[in-house]
Design an enzyme around this catalytic site. Structure first.
Site, PDB file in Angstrom:
ATOM      1  N   ALA A 136       0.979  -1.180   0.033  1.00 20.48           N
ATOM      2  CA  ALA A 136      -0.018  -0.005  -0.055  1.00 20.48           C
ATOM      3  C   ALA A 136       0.948   1.253   0.063  1.00 20.48           C
ATOM      4  O   ALA A 136       0.477   2.366  -0.829  1.00 20.48           O
ATOM      5  CB  ALA A 136      -0.927   0.216   1.346  1.00 20.48           C
TER       6      ALA A 136
ATOM      7  N   TYR B 166       3.912   1.367  -1.100  1.00 21.44           N
ATOM      8  CA  TYR B 166       4.635   1.589  -2.625  1.00 21.44           C
ATOM      9  C   TYR B 166       3.511   2.048  -3.405  1.00 21.44           C
ATOM     10  O   TYR B 166       3.872   2.904  -4.179  1.00 21.44           O
ATOM     11  CB  TYR B 166       5.166   0.136  -2.969  1.00 21.44           C
ATOM     12  CG  TYR B 166       5.702   0.168  -4.413  1.00 21.44           C
ATOM     13  CD1 TYR B 166       7.083   0.414  -4.372  1.00 21.44           C
ATOM     14  CD2 TYR B 166       4.835   0.041  -5.422  1.00 21.44           C
ATOM     15  CE1 TYR B 166       7.798   0.366  -5.813  1.00 21.44           C
ATOM     16  CE2 TYR B 166       5.580  -0.309  -6.611  1.00 21.44           C
ATOM     17  CZ  TYR B 166       6.931  -0.040  -6.695  1.00 21.44           C
ATOM     18  OH  TYR B 166       7.562   0.123  -7.907  1.00 21.44           O
ATOM     19  N   ASP B 167       2.348   1.632  -3.350  1.00 19.75           N
ATOM     20  CA  ASP B 167       1.262   1.998  -4.480  1.00 19.75           C
ATOM     21  C   ASP B 167       0.928   3.644  -4.529  1.00 19.75           C
ATOM     22  O   ASP B 167       0.839   4.313  -5.245  1.00 19.75           O
ATOM     23  CB  ASP B 167       0.093   1.439  -4.111  1.00 19.75           C
ATOM     24  CG  ASP B 167       0.027  -0.230  -4.604  1.00 19.75           C
ATOM     25  OD1 ASP B 167       1.056  -0.341  -5.479  1.00 19.75           O
ATOM     26  OD2 ASP B 167      -0.811  -0.869  -4.274  1.00 19.75           O
TER      27      ASP B 167
ATOM     28  N   SER C  13       4.434  -4.657 -16.622  1.00 14.14           N
ATOM     29  CA  SER C  13       3.383  -4.708 -15.373  1.00 14.14           C
ATOM     30  C   SER C  13       2.115  -4.135 -15.847  1.00 14.14           C
ATOM     31  O   SER C  13       1.884  -3.619 -16.889  1.00 14.14           O
ATOM     32  CB  SER C  13       4.189  -3.838 -14.310  1.00 14.14           C
ATOM     33  OG  SER C  13       4.297  -2.397 -14.598  1.00 14.14           O
TER      34      SER C  13
ATOM     35  N   LYS D 253      -5.505 -12.058  -9.301  1.00 15.80           N
ATOM     36  CA  LYS D 253      -3.993 -11.409  -9.308  1.00 15.80           C
ATOM     37  C   LYS D 253      -3.218 -12.100  -8.324  1.00 15.80           C
ATOM     38  O   LYS D 253      -3.411 -11.984  -7.120  1.00 15.80           O
ATOM     39  CB  LYS D 253      -4.053  -9.964  -9.247  1.00 15.80           C
ATOM     40  CG  LYS D 253      -2.640  -9.298  -9.213  1.00 15.80           C
ATOM     41  CD  LYS D 253      -2.738  -7.682  -9.070  1.00 15.80           C
ATOM     42  CE  LYS D 253      -1.454  -6.994  -9.392  1.00 15.80           C
ATOM     43  NZ  LYS D 253      -0.489  -7.669  -8.359  1.00 15.80           N
TER      44      LYS D 253
ATOM     45  N   ARG E 100      10.968 -11.600 -14.769  1.00 19.86           N
ATOM     46  CA  ARG E 100      10.527 -10.570 -15.439  1.00 19.86           C
ATOM     47  C   ARG E 100      11.725  -9.221 -15.525  1.00 19.86           C
ATOM     48  O   ARG E 100      11.776  -8.624 -16.264  1.00 19.86           O
ATOM     49  CB  ARG E 100       9.193  -9.792 -14.976  1.00 19.86           C
ATOM     50  CG  ARG E 100       8.837  -8.545 -15.661  1.00 19.86           C
ATOM     51  CD  ARG E 100       7.540  -8.275 -15.383  1.00 19.86           C
ATOM     52  NE  ARG E 100       7.440  -7.874 -13.839  1.00 19.86           N
ATOM     53  CZ  ARG E 100       6.085  -7.492 -13.434  1.00 19.86           C
ATOM     54  NH1 ARG E 100       4.958  -7.582 -13.944  1.00 19.86           N
ATOM     55  NH2 ARG E 100       6.087  -7.298 -12.013  1.00 19.86           N
TER      56      ARG E 100
ATOM     57  N   LYS F  70      -9.013  -8.247 -18.048  1.00 22.03           N
ATOM     58  CA  LYS F  70      -8.269  -8.221 -19.670  1.00 22.03           C
ATOM     59  C   LYS F  70      -9.460  -8.068 -20.546  1.00 22.03           C
ATOM     60  O   LYS F  70     -10.453  -8.798 -20.327  1.00 22.03           O
ATOM     61  CB  LYS F  70      -7.718  -9.430 -19.613  1.00 22.03           C
ATOM     62  CG  LYS F  70      -6.394  -9.735 -18.859  1.00 22.03           C
ATOM     63  CD  LYS F  70      -5.682 -10.865 -19.075  1.00 22.03           C
ATOM     64  CE  LYS F  70      -4.635 -11.087 -17.897  1.00 22.03           C
ATOM     65  NZ  LYS F  70      -3.958 -12.541 -18.014  1.00 22.03           N
TER      66      LYS F  70
ATOM     67  N   LYS G 285      -6.878  -3.674  -7.370  1.00 23.80           N
ATOM     68  CA  LYS G 285      -6.379  -3.970  -6.284  1.00 23.80           C
ATOM     69  C   LYS G 285      -7.439  -4.110  -4.906  1.00 23.80           C
ATOM     70  O   LYS G 285      -8.121  -3.379  -4.942  1.00 23.80           O
ATOM     71  CB  LYS G 285      -5.255  -3.057  -5.765  1.00 23.80           C
ATOM     72  CG  LYS G 285      -4.107  -3.004  -6.900  1.00 23.80           C
ATOM     73  CD  LYS G 285      -3.274  -4.178  -6.980  1.00 23.80           C
ATOM     74  CE  LYS G 285      -2.277  -4.383  -5.731  1.00 23.80           C
ATOM     75  NZ  LYS G 285      -1.309  -3.407  -5.828  1.00 23.80           N
TER      76      LYS G 285
ATOM     77  N   CYS H 221      -5.770 -18.750  40.122  1.00 30.79           N
ATOM     78  CA  CYS H 221      -5.330 -17.708  39.271  1.00 30.79           C
ATOM     79  C   CYS H 221      -6.836 -17.041  38.660  1.00 30.79           C
ATOM     80  O   CYS H 221      -7.620 -17.870  38.098  1.00 30.79           O
ATOM     81  CB  CYS H 221      -4.888 -18.188  37.955  1.00 30.79           C
ATOM     82  SG  CYS H 221      -4.464 -16.894  36.509  1.00 30.79           S
TER      83      CYS H 221
END
Length: 676
Positions: free
Chosen positions: A36, A38-39, A84, A120, A141, A284, A308, A426
């Protein structure tokens, strides 16, 4: 102009950050930030490029995908660039993708575009080239232009064909390498320290010794054929299957955008039932000719987009490690977190499992940690951001005495758990034992919540399980007037006493379960009740087990660990006294069982779809009465899948695992006694 200059400086800064993290992710398999985060860096960069189009011309970095190949491996040039995908983070992003696609293809707005909707997979992208039907070369890749030669390692992956029949002389297929969650857990249990399954898969593929790779239980899915002669993506996936490749079964083709969104939601809501990590749905354009017309940008194809999932992981600060004591005395460390939104849920606590887990990951109070939440699973800390750790943070010292009662603690043999020795002394153990005792599957006494139990305990009205059945008498003889206290009235008191009295008639199965004996869950309690039938027989056999070292039990599905727990429980005088005091207040009914002759006795079964003859809860009771164990999750250990109307994804999974599928009518027959 000044604004553009500032934007250029910010763009350069973002490019350097992204490039740094690309190397960590794609080459070293050791990311410092979450997906998240990085995105978000990429999103900021795209905002600048969209606002200042001229900067696009000088922004060479956007043409790169991933990172340069690792120099430990031979470099491989991709004849067709490995792209990508662009990301979508909401339905509006997907709708914009559809609009752009229609415009590019000169399709009217009222016309639809068939889409192939695929999972994905969160793994490592790879390419395999076959020459004259034989595997020739496999590569990562890399940066899209050049990858790493991993041919020898890829050949160790199970179910990857080394020879293909009826294929073109030159064939290139591409897919994703991954590792199952259960295999990932086992990998770390064997002494490795991977942060997540994706890192484990990538690190395993990049081993210099292919024998290590062979031990890692890697798997793969293929999703494309380079320069295919197929007309549609749907046909392409079928062709991959024909050649013997593994192709993901969770795929649909639709020209209805609402159906595409429904598929996304269904997978997202059920992803915890899938034994590998997925982080979104790929849409796609199904028509291959249209894909060629759409072409690509410098970084990604125009004919696909990855929608995502909301981040299943997030970073937050661990403020404190608290210790929770369960009814069996286990000391469980809990991470108290600064509130963080993960997948739409605010998380403030996470499980740390045990002392070994804290030491293995070197988790400290004050650390910034990566928290993962998957489905209904309790959030867990998967990693620590040690780059943000300050010097004053010290290692966590696990307590050597119970935080609740001060008793000494011990670690059981061949176990990671640490136990309090306080038992009935206890407070936390007693409260948890009582809470279990009054729960729905035990005595089912309505009106005993956590606050009520704590109140009665602090007033010394309930200090052990037996006190529940003398509560009314104690209150009438005490100076405590419940009517004068907040939350208590004449009606609530009457309802509580009525619930206690109604619980005094109980089945042997529920009684055994209510005692909270270690390793005796609902299913094992049912097996014991069916085997011994009456309380007297069961109790006498338990005494023999505890008092005679040479005496043992031979009951199907009851293992040595469970028998050892029963022996230990009945060896303790205070437990015997507690049971003997309890039964004075109870009527324990015998078990009427004919389940031994059922065709599903001892079998593990799972339901999917809607049953026409009864509700799911009624079906569960019927199956358990017939001696079966009903599970909510499907695995290779499942014996039968019972399929009702409109079965879900479990149906296909059962087929792939060769699990026998029963119709509702056949299941009803199987639950009958075979004597009938």
């Amino acid at each position: 102009m000044v604004d553009q200059e500032k934007a250029k400086l910010e763009l350069d800064k973002l490019n350097k950050q992204i490039q740094h993290h690309d190397v960590l992710y794609y080459v070293q398999d050791n990311p410092e930030i979450s997906d998240a985060e990085y995105d978000e860096l990429c999103r900021k960069r795209n905002l600048i490029l969209n606002a200042f189009p001229k900067l696009t011309q000088s922004n060479d970095y956007q043409n790169n995908i991933g990172s340069s190949p690792d120099t430990k491996f031979a470099k491989v040039k991709h004849e067709e660039k490995m792209f990508s995908l662009d990301n979508a983070f909401n339905q509006q992003d997907v709708e914009k993708f559809i609009t752009r696609t229609k415009k590019f293809l000169n399709i009217n707005d009222n016309q639809s575009i068939p889409l192939s909707c695929e999972l994905k997979i969160d793994g490592l992208s790879f390419s395999v080239i076959y020459k004259k039907g034989e595997i020739y070369q496999a590569s990562t890749r890399g940066n899209g232009y050049f990858g790493e030669n991993i041919t020898t390692n890829v050949k160790t992956i199970k179910n990857l064909p080394h020879i293909i029949h009826n294929a073109p002389d030159l064939l290139e297929v591409r897919g994703e390498i991954y590792i199952d969650r259960c295999d990932f857990i086992q990998l770390n249990n064997d002494g490795n320290n991977f942060a997540n399954p994706r890192n484990a898969a990538a690190g395993s593929v990049r081993q210099l010794d292919h024998n290590i790779t062979a031990q890692r239980k890697l798997k793969y899915f293929m999703y494309t054929i380079v320069n295919t002669a197929c007309l549609t993506q749907e046909e392409l996936l079928y062709q991959l299957k024909i050649w013997g490749f593994c192709v993901n079964e969770h795929t649909i083709t639709t020209d209805n955008i609402e159906e595409a969104f429904n598929f996304y939601n269904q997978v997202y809501n059920n992803r915890s039932n899938i034994n590998y990590d997925i982080d979104g749905i790929i849409y796609k354009v199904n028509d291959i000719k249209s894909q060629h017309i759409l072409g690509t940008t410098s970084k990604s194809p125009r004919w696909a987009i990855a929608y995502k999932f909301p981040a299943a992981e997030a970073k937050t600060q661990l403020n404190k490690i608290s210790i929770q004591i369960g009814r069996t005395g286990v000391l469980t460390p809990i991470a108290e977190l600064s509130p963080i939104n993960i997948g739409g849920v605010i998380v403030t606590r996470a499980s740390l499992h045990n002392k070994n887990e804290i030491e293995r990951k070197d988790i400290r109070e004050g650390d910034y940690v990566i928290v993962k939440r998957a489905g209904d699973v309790i959030p867990q800390i998967v990693d620590v951001d040690k780059n943000l750790r300050t010097q004053e943070l010290t290692k966590f010292v696990f307590p050597t005495t119970c935080p609740s009662c001060g008793s000494s603690v011990y670690q059981a043999k061949q176990e990671a758990s640490i136990y309090c020795t306080g038992e009935l002394f206890c407070k936390d153990q007693i409260l948890e034992k009582i809470k279990h005792f009054v729960s729905k599957d035990a005595f089912n006494i309505i009106g005993f919540g956590k606050k009520q139990l704590l109140f009665f305990y602090e007033q010394r009205l309930i200090t052990n399980i037996t006190d529940i059945f003398t509560l009314e008498e104690k209150i009438s003889n005490s100076d405590v007037k419940l009517e004068s206290l907040h939350g208590w009235g004449e009606k609530s008191m009457s309802n509580l006493f009525s619930a206690i009295n109604n619980s005094k008639v109980i089945s042997l199965e529920n009684f055994i379960f209510a005692l909270g004996i270690r390793f005796i869950g609902k299913y094992i309690a049912k097996i014991l009740a069916n085997h011994f039938s009456s309380y007297e027989t069961w109790y006498n056999e338990m005494l023999k087990l505890a008092q005679n070292e040479d005496y043992s039990l031979n009951i199907q599905q009851i293992g040595s660990k469970t028998i050892g727990s029963l022996k230990m429980f009945f060896s303790q005088p205070h437990n015997l006294n507690m049971i003997n005091d309890l039964v004075k207040h109870l009527t324990i009914t015998d078990t009427q069982s004919s389940s031994y002759l059922s065709l599903i006795h001892g079998k593990i079964i799972v339901f999917t779809g809607e049953l026409s003859s009864m509700s799911r809860s009624e079906a569960k009771i019927r199956s358990e009465t017939a001696g079966a164990k009903v599970s909510s999750s499907l695995s290779k250990n499942t014996d039968f899948l019972i399929a009702g109307n409109n079965p879900g994804s479990k149906y296909k999974k059962a087929q792939s695992l060769n699990v026998q599928i029963l119709t509702e009518d056949l299941w009803l027959q199987y639950t009958q006694s075979s004597e009938n």
